[in-house]
Design a protein around this motif. Structure first.
Motif, PDB file in Angstrom:
ATOM      1  N   ASP A 194       0.843  -1.188   0.000  1.00  0.00           N
ATOM      2  CA  ASP A 194       0.000   0.000   0.000  1.00  0.00           C
ATOM      3  C   ASP A 194       0.888   1.252   0.000  1.00  0.00           C
ATOM      4  O   ASP A 194       1.693   1.457   0.919  1.00  0.00           O
ATOM      5  N   GLY A 195       0.735   2.099  -1.028  1.00  0.00           N
ATOM      6  CA  GLY A 195       1.604   3.257  -1.175  1.00  0.00           C
ATOM      7  C   GLY A 195       1.523   4.223  -0.007  1.00  0.00           C
ATOM      8  O   GLY A 195       2.547   4.773   0.429  1.00  0.00           O
ATOM      9  N   ARG A 196       0.320   4.433   0.514  1.00  0.00           N
ATOM     10  CA  ARG A 196       0.157   5.366   1.627  1.00  0.00           C
ATOM     11  C   ARG A 196       0.890   4.876   2.860  1.00  0.00           C
ATOM     12  O   ARG A 196       1.576   5.651   3.539  1.00  0.00           O
ATOM     13  N   LEU A 197       0.778   3.577   3.152  1.00  0.00           N
ATOM     14  CA  LEU A 197       1.447   3.023   4.325  1.00  0.00           C
ATOM     15  C   LEU A 197       2.959   2.983   4.135  1.00  0.00           C
ATOM     16  O   LEU A 197       3.720   3.251   5.071  1.00  0.00           O
ATOM     17  N   ARG A 198       3.390   2.673   2.919  1.00  0.00           N
ATOM     18  CA  ARG A 198       4.832   2.646   2.663  1.00  0.00           C
ATOM     19  C   ARG A 198       5.427   4.053   2.803  1.00  0.00           C
ATOM     20  O   ARG A 198       6.527   4.221   3.334  1.00  0.00           O
ATOM     21  N   ALA A 199       4.700   5.046   2.334  1.00  0.00           N
ATOM     22  CA  ALA A 199       5.176   6.424   2.482  1.00  0.00           C
ATOM     23  C   ALA A 199       5.304   6.791   3.953  1.00  0.00           C
ATOM     24  O   ALA A 199       6.296   7.405   4.373  1.00  0.00           O
ATOM     25  N   ARG A 200       4.310   6.417   4.750  1.00  0.00           N
ATOM     26  CA  ARG A 200       4.372   6.695   6.188  1.00  0.00           C
ATOM     27  C   ARG A 200       5.588   6.039   6.827  1.00  0.00           C
ATOM     28  O   ARG A 200       6.264   6.635   7.672  1.00  0.00           O
ATOM     29  N   ALA A 201       5.869   4.806   6.414  1.00  0.00           N
ATOM     30  CA  ALA A 201       6.998   4.083   6.984  1.00  0.00           C
ATOM     31  C   ALA A 201       8.318   4.769   6.620  1.00  0.00           C
ATOM     32  O   ALA A 201       9.212   4.912   7.467  1.00  0.00           O
ATOM     33  N   HIS A 202       8.454   5.191   5.371  1.00  0.00           N
ATOM     34  CA  HIS A 202       9.689   5.858   4.955  1.00  0.00           C
ATOM     35  C   HIS A 202       9.867   7.192   5.682  1.00  0.00           C
ATOM     36  O   HIS A 202      10.984   7.528   6.109  1.00  0.00           O
ATOM     37  N   VAL A 203       8.788   7.953   5.824  1.00  0.00           N
ATOM     38  CA  VAL A 203       8.878   9.233   6.533  1.00  0.00           C
ATOM     39  C   VAL A 203       9.253   8.993   7.993  1.00  0.00           C
ATOM     40  O   VAL A 203      10.076   9.723   8.572  1.00  0.00           O
ATOM     41  N   MET A 204       8.668   7.981   8.596  1.00  0.00           N
ATOM     42  CA  MET A 204       8.977   7.677   9.989  1.00  0.00           C
ATOM     43  C   MET A 204      10.454   7.312  10.146  1.00  0.00           C
ATOM     44  O   MET A 204      11.132   7.794  11.062  1.00  0.00           O
ATOM     45  N   ARG A 205      10.941   6.475   9.239  1.00  0.00           N
ATOM     46  CA  ARG A 205      12.360   6.129   9.288  1.00  0.00           C
ATOM     47  C   ARG A 205      13.211   7.378   9.092  1.00  0.00           C
ATOM     48  O   ARG A 205      14.213   7.576   9.794  1.00  0.00           O
ATOM     49  N   GLY A 206      12.807   8.231   8.166  1.00  0.00           N
ATOM     50  CA  GLY A 206      13.561   9.452   7.925  1.00  0.00           C
ATOM     51  C   GLY A 206      13.617  10.351   9.148  1.00  0.00           C
ATOM     52  O   GLY A 206      14.665  10.917   9.469  1.00  0.00           O
ATOM     53  N   ASP A 207      12.500  10.451   9.864  1.00  0.00           N
ATOM     54  CA  ASP A 207      12.460  11.305  11.057  1.00  0.00           C
ATOM     55  C   ASP A 207      13.416  10.803  12.141  1.00  0.00           C
ATOM     56  O   ASP A 207      14.113  11.595  12.783  1.00  0.00           O
ATOM     57  N   TYR A 208      13.426   9.496  12.351  1.00  0.00           N
ATOM     58  CA  TYR A 208      14.328   8.941  13.371  1.00  0.00           C
ATOM     59  C   TYR A 208      15.790   9.102  12.958  1.00  0.00           C
ATOM     60  O   TYR A 208      16.644   9.438  13.789  1.00  0.00           O
ATOM     61  N   LEU A 209      16.078   8.887  11.673  1.00  0.00           N
ATOM     62  CA  LEU A 209      17.453   9.033  11.192  1.00  0.00           C
ATOM     63  C   LEU A 209      17.900  10.495  11.262  1.00  0.00           C
ATOM     64  O   LEU A 209      19.040  10.790  11.624  1.00  0.00           O
ATOM     65  N   TYR A 210      17.000  11.407  10.937  1.00  0.00           N
ATOM     66  CA  TYR A 210      17.323  12.843  11.023  1.00  0.00           C
ATOM     67  C   TYR A 210      17.630  13.227  12.470  1.00  0.00           C
ATOM     68  O   TYR A 210      18.596  13.934  12.740  1.00  0.00           O
ATOM     69  N   ALA A 211      16.795  12.750  13.389  1.00  0.00           N
ATOM     70  CA  ALA A 211      17.005  13.064  14.805  1.00  0.00           C
ATOM     71  C   ALA A 211      18.341  12.520  15.303  1.00  0.00           C
ATOM     72  O   ALA A 211      18.951  13.082  16.212  1.00  0.00           O
ATOM     73  N   ALA A 212      18.802  11.435  14.682  1.00  0.00           N
ATOM     74  CA  ALA A 212      20.082  10.839  15.067  1.00  0.00           C
ATOM     75  C   ALA A 212      21.267  11.506  14.366  1.00  0.00           C
ATOM     76  O   ALA A 212      22.420  11.111  14.573  1.00  0.00           O
ATOM     77  N   GLY A 213      20.988  12.524  13.541  1.00  0.00           N
ATOM     78  CA  GLY A 213      22.059  13.207  12.831  1.00  0.00           C
ATOM     79  C   GLY A 213      22.510  12.518  11.567  1.00  0.00           C
ATOM     80  O   GLY A 213      23.503  12.928  10.957  1.00  0.00           O
ATOM     81  N   LEU A 214      21.773  11.496  11.137  1.00  0.00           N
ATOM     82  CA  LEU A 214      22.121  10.761   9.919  1.00  0.00           C
ATOM     83  C   LEU A 214      21.353  11.371   8.748  1.00  0.00           C
ATOM     84  O   LEU A 214      20.438  10.768   8.180  1.00  0.00           O
ATOM     85  N   TYR A 215      21.729  12.584   8.378  1.00  0.00           N
ATOM     86  CA  TYR A 215      20.948  13.367   7.432  1.00  0.00           C
ATOM     87  C   TYR A 215      20.910  12.756   6.033  1.00  0.00           C
ATOM     88  O   TYR A 215      19.869  12.797   5.357  1.00  0.00           O
ATOM     89  N   GLY A 216      22.025  12.202   5.591  1.00  0.00           N
ATOM     90  CA  GLY A 216      22.047  11.597   4.267  1.00  0.00           C
ATOM     91  C   GLY A 216      21.074  10.439   4.152  1.00  0.00           C
ATOM     92  O   GLY A 216      20.326  10.325   3.169  1.00  0.00           O
ATOM     93  N   GLN A 217      21.078   9.578   5.162  1.00  0.00           N
ATOM     94  CA  GLN A 217      20.140   8.450   5.149  1.00  0.00           C
ATOM     95  C   GLN A 217      18.694   8.930   5.260  1.00  0.00           C
ATOM     96  O   GLN A 217      17.787   8.355   4.664  1.00  0.00           O
TER      97      GLN A 217
END
Length: 259
Positions: free
Chosen positions: A62-85
């Motif tokens: 499901d595209g909507r759920l996959r998008a949510r998952a990617h954004v969630m992963r991005g938010d955690y990685l950003y908070a950890a300072g892993l900006y490229g990922q």
């Protein structure tokens, strides 16, 4: 998930998490992916949240759920300072039915990486959309990107223009604060002070107004220091010469103190 949201709203997050764990079925389907993402949102364990988002990606097309998952992963990685990922995750979300602000998150990640041109390009794309709120935030982000790139004059002009366009909207406070940042970087402390006072007048009793008034006090002190004449010091008694004192470099070249 309605009960979990109700428990969360009631402050019983632990019970909400237990409820979601109980709902998760052994056989994976899209409903399981939605539950996994909800559980990932509630947990305070970053490692578990990333693992749950990964599991959700494995369990749904499901595209909507996959998008949510990617954004969630991005938010955690950003908070950890892993900006490229994080940028990679936000870009992946854009390939699906991504939330409207996923593009803004991607631009912020590029800016954190120091890719000024890339960030401005993404902000430009976000600002050209039909969502007025996203357009406003993208315009502010683009101005901040120009400031980060060292173009304080252009940033100040753009951010003041954006602030004028946002008259009557709460987001105007952010545009005024950002414009003040650019003016301070340019060295125009008096105009920056005017904008901060305007912010405090238009948005009284807000956190933004409190910050603005604190910065006004800092600017007042700095402007007084800059206006004080150089102190003369006695020279060698044998010659009777004097030499003017040199102001500290941080006063001679105003920076961005008090931000």
């Amino acid at each position: 998930m309605g009960r979990a949201r109700a428990l969360e709203a009631d402050g019983r997050v632990d019970i909400a998490i237990e409820h979601l764990r109980a709902l998760l079925a052994g056989e994976s389907d899209d409903s399981d992916a939605a539950l996994l993402l909800e559980l990932a949102r509630l947990t305070d364990d970053a490692g578990e949240a990333l693992a749950l988002a990964d599991e959700a990606l494995d369990n749904t097309r499901d595209g909507r759920l996959r998008a949510r998952a990617h954004v969630m992963r991005g938010d955690y990685l950003y908070a950890a300072g892993l900006y490229g990922q994080a940028v990679v995750e936000y870009a992946a979300a854009a390939g699906h039915d991504a939330p409207a602000d996923a593009t803004l998150r991607r631009a912020a990640g590029l800016l954190a990486l120091g890719d000024i041109a890339g960030a401005i390009k993404v902000y430009d794309a976000a600002a050209s959309g039909d969502d007025d709120e996203i357009t406003a935030w993208a315009s502010i982000g683009r101005g901040r990107a120009r400031l980060a790139g060292g173009d304080a004059v252009e940033a100040a002009l753009e951010l003041e223009r954006v602030a004028d366009e946002l008259t009557g909207r709460p987001i105007r406070a952010c545009a005024l604060a950002a414009a003040a940042d650019a003016l301070i970087a340019h060295g125009d402390l008096a105009h920056a002070r005017e904008l901060l006072l305007l912010l405090s007048d238009e948005f009284p009793n807000t956190f933004e107004a409190t910050l603005a008034l604190d910065r006004v006090k800092t600017l007042d002190r700095r402007m007084i220091e800059l206006s004080e004449p150089a102190t003369e010091t006695a020279g060698d008694d044998s010659t009777g010469s004097t030499s003017a004192g040199t102001p500290p470099s941080d006063l001679a070249a105003p920076g961005r103190e008090g931000e």
